[in-house]
Design an enzyme around this catalytic site. Structure first.
Site, short mmCIF file in Angstrom:
data_model
loop_
_atom_site.label_atom_id
_atom_site.label_comp_id
_atom_site.label_asym_id
_atom_site.label_seq_id
_atom_site.Cartn_x
_atom_site.Cartn_y
_atom_site.Cartn_z
N ARG A 1 8.92 -17.31 6.15
CA ARG A 1 8.03 -16.25 6.64
C ARG A 1 7.70 -15.29 5.49
O ARG A 1 8.52 -15.00 4.64
CB ARG A 1 8.70 -15.45 7.76
N ARG B 1 11.35 -3.53 12.69
CA ARG B 1 10.62 -2.63 11.79
C ARG B 1 10.27 -1.38 12.57
O ARG B 1 10.27 -1.40 13.81
CB ARG B 1 9.35 -3.29 11.26
N GLY C 1 0.35 -10.79 10.90
CA GLY C 1 -0.47 -11.99 11.04
C GLY C 1 -1.38 -12.28 9.87
O GLY C 1 -2.13 -13.25 9.90
N SER D 1 -13.84 27.57 -7.30
CA SER D 1 -13.90 26.64 -6.18
C SER D 1 -14.41 25.32 -6.74
O SER D 1 -15.50 25.27 -7.32
CB SER D 1 -14.84 27.16 -5.08
N LYS E 1 10.17 -6.86 5.93
CA LYS E 1 10.90 -7.77 6.82
C LYS E 1 12.26 -8.13 6.22
O LYS E 1 13.29 -8.07 6.90
CB LYS E 1 10.08 -9.03 7.07
N CYS F 1 -14.15 22.96 -2.21
CA CYS F 1 -15.08 23.05 -1.09
C CYS F 1 -15.91 21.78 -0.93
O CYS F 1 -16.85 21.75 -0.14
CB CYS F 1 -16.02 24.26 -1.25
N TYR G 1 -6.35 26.90 -1.50
CA TYR G 1 -6.94 26.55 -0.22
C TYR G 1 -7.84 25.32 -0.37
O TYR G 1 -8.26 24.95 -1.47
CB TYR G 1 -7.76 27.72 0.36
N MET H 1 -0.53 -13.00 6.64
CA MET H 1 -0.05 -13.98 5.67
C MET H 1 0.68 -15.10 6.39
O MET H 1 0.89 -15.07 7.59
CB MET H 1 0.82 -13.29 4.62
N HIS I 1 -1.41 -10.56 18.91
CA HIS I 1 -2.07 -10.25 17.65
C HIS I 1 -3.16 -9.20 17.84
O HIS I 1 -3.25 -8.22 17.09
CB HIS I 1 -2.67 -11.53 17.06
#
Length: 895
Positions: free
Chosen positions: A91, A335, A100, A777, A22, A845, A865, A102, A450
């Site tokens: 804030r 934001r 919401g 693997s 913020k 895997c 992979y 804090m 909210h």
């Protein structure tokens, strides 16, 4: 001494780690020249210092004083001065958005002396007393810890005494009396007077915001969103602007695109003559944003200009909070906006098409978790009439028992029930219930309430503002417009896409996105499918990690290939010995000599060969990694306790034919800790004929596939190797068997032999093992168990919840790879294995192969992979591409 306080003009959006999201964005808007009330930000570093010691760090009070004086000079008024008071808002603002969770305190600076000055300045005595009662109420609950119900009860009594139902029906005299009552509440329940020193109010409010970082609701939210515990929050102090000065004032929340669907166009809510918390809390139903054009054309025009500037600047959906004070627009926050999974894909693809971002950035803007959510089922068209309709705040299909408070939602969900949380409106204390619920239904609020914002962030289905419902939380029921009563425990269905709620359980149908991946629906028939198709196609172009599937049957193999798997990374052969074939394993175990054992193995050979033949057909041209038998043999035999009881009963009754031979065999094979007993490569050493059988079946099936014109890619994996010599012995025998098959069939099938790295010793001696193994693997499930000393089946339901609560884990190590422990061993094995054999193929895997965070690690450490369950293949493909293009920018937090 560090600098703890920054003026809004001193920062920018790249400083989010220090100024919080913020504060960094307020600074960015200030530097851009947008209308932001003057103010300053106290850093996250100051918060961390406060939380470490319990007191403000040295020098903070003086820095706050200096910046407060600068703010007073800029505004031409002093904090709380009697005749024309400057008021400020305090804030929270963490690095990652925690809506919401804090504390916020508005109207700091109002006192018994200055309330008259606010009335004179504003020309509105009601505004002054409404602001003062709000301050006492908010300060009492957030700073002094007074139960909010004490204030709510006093407010209800004030309205009852006057015979009204709305807050706006209370006049200045009513609010003056209510403020006095609120101060009495503070005195009684906080044990002190409401502070009349404006600077004391400010300092206490700042400390309260710091403390709110470690409240239970904030901790629960961080855990759910995987936000680190040690970041702390910044505190933003800015001059108050008032949206409750009359009909020419108001407040709202807006989005530059629809956060629920991703559709273009401005979306939001506006509330005339109100302060910001009235919109977010959802306690008054709002007007759609387009109504602002009728009420205040100039402010609306300016807001549209600012929103276009912000989206162009941030190159993304922006979430904006604003206030209009006597026709003047003020920007209170922006934001990068939270969005649903569908919106994330549509917006990323739309911005790419518009030329705002490139294809790589579009790929960064979506996540595997969002794609997984899009693949869940949805409600079909039933033609049923809904109980009520409201705002489609967060899409999806949720079915569950109606519950009317957060605690009940948690309790019922933990008992195994699916629940839907039903509230008039939600507040931050409902977070635990929101996490545990399948869906959320409220009678108040809109897309920016909210409930809506948190539900979208958590991926929960949500319908808000179903105004026709009368929700009676105390009686634990709601009543519809036609008189239908739904009580707690009744099953309801919530359609967050259509904004409707139904009685009973609605049938669900496959997701269009799942149908697309399964090949049942083309991509060109829907804008969401087009977006998914373009982004996943780009991910496939950019990835370095291949994505294979764990598949044990031809059906699973075919499905995996259809979902985009580039091979099988794990075919577990033990699943081929279950069902009707158990009796053959029993014969093998009970075999009294070589001839009997050979007969039992001969019976298994054609069955195994047929299994592998069909799998090679499905995966023709792609690698198939087949793990030789891993579990101990006793797992294929009857339960020891049950078998003992059967034999004892038979003997007691004098019956013949009791399975005593089988019981003796089970006793012989019984182990106290079978996970670390006679399994894996140890079986191959103790019963070599068993692995001979499997290798023969594999190679014969591959030879048959070659004769049929196919191209099988065979990989034989020997499990649970802890020492290089184990592998040398078993691999040499496997190669002799393969050579025998080649000689007999006339087909020389190419194949590779490798091993699973699932023991710590194997990882740290990988260089020696790689002299024999052609591939590794990583079996991360067992590797995690052996590194931690955990038995997964035992610990996940016992002490894991405590470990998560106490911060030993941020997330279960069986869900996301433990980088510091298991990950470090994998890194050692990769380096030493490739040093010994540069062409060593490397994969994983375990279940971690489908986890987004783990896939990023496997990319970084250099694996070739990942392999996961078939349904997770699309998610893994997306995350493999995202790992290749890197993380999203530092200012992006659309989680």
């Amino acid at each position: 001494m560090p600098k703890y306080v920054y003026d809004f003009a001193e920062g920018n959006r790249s400083m989010a780690d220090l100024l919080g999201g913020k504060g960094a964005n307020l600074a960015e808007m200030t530097v851009m020249g947008l209308p932001v009330p003057p103010g300053f930000t106290i850093t996250t570093e100051a918060c961390r210092a406060y939380l470490a010691t319990g007191t403000a760090p040295e020098g903070l009070a003086a820095e706050v004083g200096e910046h407060l004086h600068a703010l007073e000079r800029a505004m031409g008024r002093k904090l709380g001065q009697v005749d024309e008071p400057l008021l400020v808002a305090v804030r929270s603002g963490a690095r990652f958005s925690m809506p919401g969770m804090m504390d916020t305190v508005l109207d700091i600076g109002l006192t018994d002396d200055s309330v008259a000055g606010l009335a004179a300045w504003s020309g509105d005595e009601r505004l002054a007393w409404d602001s003062y009662r709000r301050l006492v109420q908010m300060f009492g609950t957030t700073v002094l810890g007074v139960d909010a119900e004490h204030f709510a009860g006093a407010l209800r009594e004030a309205k009852r005494a006057k015979g009204v139902t709305g807050d706006l029906d209370l006049d200045a005299a009513d609010l003056r009396e209510l403020t006095a009552t609120f101060k009495d509440v503070v005195r009684e329940h906080a044990g002190r007077e409401f502070p009349q020193d404006p600077r004391e109010q400010l300092d206490m409010a700042i400390a309260s915001v710091f403390e709110s970082w470690r409240t239970e609701r904030a901790r629960v939210y961080r855990h759910a969103e995987h936000i680190p515990e040690d970041l702390g929050t910044a505190v933003n102090v800015c001059a108050m602007v008032f949206g409750n000065l009359g009909d020419d004032s108001g407040t709202g929340v807006a989005f530059t695109r629809d956060p629920a669907t991703g559709a273009p166009g401005v979306y939001g809510d506006y509330l005339p003559n109100a302060q910001g918390e009235d919109v977010v809390a959802g306690i008054r139903n709002t007007l759609p944003l387009h109504r602002l054009a009728e009420l205040q054309p100039r402010a609306h025009e300016q807001l549209m200009e600012v929103m276009a500037i912000l989206e162009g600047h941030y190159r993304d959906l922006c979430d904006i909070e604003f206030t209009i004070e006597r026709r003047r627009l003020w920007m209170l926050q922006t934001r990068v906006g939270k969005r649903t999974a569908a919106a994330a894909f549509r917006i990323a693809d739309a911005l790419r098409e518009e030329g705002v971002i490139d294809a790589d950035e579009a790929l960064r803007r979506v996540t595997g978790a969002q794609l997984a959510q899009l693949m869940f089922p949805r409600f079909g068209d039933t033609g049923r009439t809904p109980l009520a309709t409201g705002v489609a705040a967060s899409p999806g299909a949720a079915v569950g028992e109606a519950v009317f408070d957060s605690a009940t939602a948690v309790r019922r969900a933990e008992a195994g029930a699916a629940v839907v949380l039903v509230r008039r409106e939600t507040n931050p204390d409902d977070l635990d219930g929101l996490i545990h619920a399948r869906g959320v239904l409220t009678s108040r609020g809109g897309k920016t309430s909210h409930a809506a914002v948190v539900a979208r962030g958590l991926g929960r289905t949500c319908v808000c503002g179903a105004e026709s419902l009368t929700i009676d939380v105390e009686a634990r029921r709601f009543t519809t417009a036609d008189g239908t009563v739904v009580s707690e425990g009744d099953v309801i269905s919530v359609d967050g896409t259509a904004g409707a709620v139904y009685l009973g359980e609605l049938p669900v149908v496959p997701s269009p996105v799942a149908d697309y991946f399964e090949g049942r629906r083309p991509a060109d028939g829907d804008d969401l499918l087009r977006a998914v198709d373009r982004i996943i196609t780009h991910a496939d172009r950019r990835h370095r990690l291949e994505v294979r599937a764990n598949a044990d049957t031809p059906e699973d193999a075919g499905r995996a290939r259809g979902l985009g798997a580039t091979g099988i990374g794990l075919c577990r052969t033990e699943h081929m010995f279950l069902g009707e074939r158990r009796v053959l394993v029993e014969r093998l175990v009970l075999a009294s000599g070589d001839a009997a054992r050979a007969e039992a193995l001969a019976a298994l050979l054609p069955l195994q060969r047929a299994d592998f033949t069909r799998i090679f057909e499905e995966m023709d041209g792609l690698p198939v990694t087949i793990r030789l038998l891993d579990p101990p043999l006793h797992e294929f035999l009857p339960d020891r306790v049950e078998l003992t009881a059967r034999v004892a009963v038979a003997k007691a009754l004098g019956e013949t034919g009791a399975p005593e031979d089988l019981l003796r065999a089970v006793d012989r094979l019984h182990e106290q800790n079978p996970m670390l007993g006679t399994r894996g490569v140890r079986l191959g050493l103790l019963i070599p004929e068993l692995y001979d059988l499997q290798v023969r079946a594999i190679v014969e099936a591959a030879a048959a596939r070659v004769r049929a014109g196919g191209t099988p890619h065979v990989e034989i994996m020997i499990p649970l190797v802890g020492d290089a010599r184990e592998l040398e012995v078993v691999a040499a025998r496997a190669r002799r068997t393969a050579a025998d098959v080649a000689r007999e069939s006339g087909v020389d099938v190419p194949y590779r032999i490798g091993t699973m790295i699932e023991l710590p010793r194997a990882a740290v001696t990988a260089g020696r093992i790689a002299r024999t193994a052609e591939f590794f693997s990583f079996g991360t499930n067992d590797l995690t168990q052996t590194v931690w000393g955990f038995s997964r089946d035992d610990v996940e339901g016992s002490f894991f919840p405590v470990y998560l609560d106490e911060g030993v884990f941020e997330v279960s190590p069986f869900e996301t790879i433990d980088r510091e422990g298991v990950g470090r061993l994998i890194g050692i094995a990769v380096r030493e294995g490739r040093a010994a054999r540069p062409d060593l193929a490397l994969g994983v895997c375990g279940e971690h192969g489908g986890d987004p965070a783990s896939i990023r690690f496997f990319h970084e450490v250099g694996l070739d992979y990942v392999s996961c369950s078939p349904f997770r293949v699309p998610v893994a493909r997306l995350e493999a591409g995202r790992a290749a293009v890197g993380e999203a920018g530092a200012d992006t937090d659309n989680r």
